[in-house]
Enzyme design. Sequence first.
Site, PDB file in Angstrom:
ATOM      1  N   HIS A  94      25.767  17.248  57.716  1.00  0.00           N
ATOM      2  CA  HIS A  94      25.153  17.026  56.402  1.00  0.00           C
ATOM      3  C   HIS A  94      25.121  15.651  56.294  1.00  0.00           C
ATOM      4  CE1 HIS A  94      29.171  16.980  54.627  1.00  0.00           C
ATOM      5  NE2 HIS A  94      28.785  15.657  54.015  1.00  0.00           N
TER       6      HIS A  94
ATOM      7  N   SER B 111      32.699  11.554  53.978  1.00  0.00           N
ATOM      8  CA  SER B 111      32.626  12.710  54.751  1.00  0.00           C
ATOM      9  C   SER B 111      32.010  12.454  56.091  1.00  0.00           C
ATOM     10  CB  SER B 111      31.865  13.705  53.990  1.00  0.00           C
ATOM     11  OG  SER B 111      30.466  13.305  53.688  1.00  0.00           O
TER      12      SER B 111
ATOM     13  N   ASP C 107      28.936  22.605  60.152  1.00  0.00           N
ATOM     14  CA  ASP C 107      28.833  21.389  59.498  1.00  0.00           C
ATOM     15  C   ASP C 107      29.356  20.212  60.468  1.00  0.00           C
ATOM     16  OD1 ASP C 107      27.901  19.475  57.627  1.00  0.00           O
ATOM     17  OD2 ASP C 107      29.718  19.541  56.529  1.00  0.00           O
TER      18      ASP C 107
END
Length: 296
Positions: A32, A140, A64
Amino acid sequence: MKKNMFTGRPITASNGCGFIVASDGLILTNAHVVIKKRGTSVKVRLHDGTVYTGVIEDVDMQSDLATVRIKKTNLPVMKLGNSADIRPGEFVIAIGSPLSLSNTITSGIVSSTNRPSEELGLDKNLTYIQTDAAITFGNSGGPLVNLNGEAIGINAMKVTAGISFAIPIDYAKEFLRKAEIRRKNKGNIPDTMEAPKRRYMGITMLTITPDILFELQHKRGSALDIIKHGVFVWRVIVGSPAYSGGLQAGDIITHVNEEPVLAAINIYKALESCGPLKLTVVRQNDVLTIMIDPED
């Protein structure tokens, strides 16, 4: 304009970090973070401030994870640990660039090493690391590091204060192994190693559990009393089928094709079928019907 789910403030479409796993310029990050598909370019800024154009080599939206390669050699490499050895209560550090701030760290402890993937809406054969180390938009994709300086996870998402999740490094090692096989075979990988094909919708979601429902009700009040099951849409990828169809971060999907959604696996099963998806969505005090046409 995309907005942060928890602050309501505008955020960039893609911002995050990664860490170097091979000295020849291979970087591991979240899917992402890069958003785009294999073979497209992204800008990569190293810790010394130099900027390179990176190429996305592999993307696994289900887990992911993604890899990016830059044309740079002799790079320092992050040592990879073993997530199977993690124990609850272990001290960890999340390294990244939250809100575009470089070289920042947050610390905390491991709350759980076996958070079922069905609860997070990611891969059904995976468990996740839960920590109270703060993971915000931007850090992230960075490493979750133990006291030995080893990456034992990849920072993935924050649900609320004190509840953040990381992808175990052992799964990332398998992802990197398959990526290397695919690279050596010029883009192909043996059929026996391929996961079941699913169409792409473009969301990160979490199965509604009692703990998550409590947190949401605390933020939104009694409006969620009607929710008994479903998945919480934590992120919608800009430009994805979900984004084009009108799905928004914060939505709760309760039914797909008029069948109850009890866990994220119900969404994934629907993505293995053909045709558009008819979603029943709770948004604030409204119940909506949204049609999504996933990509192959």
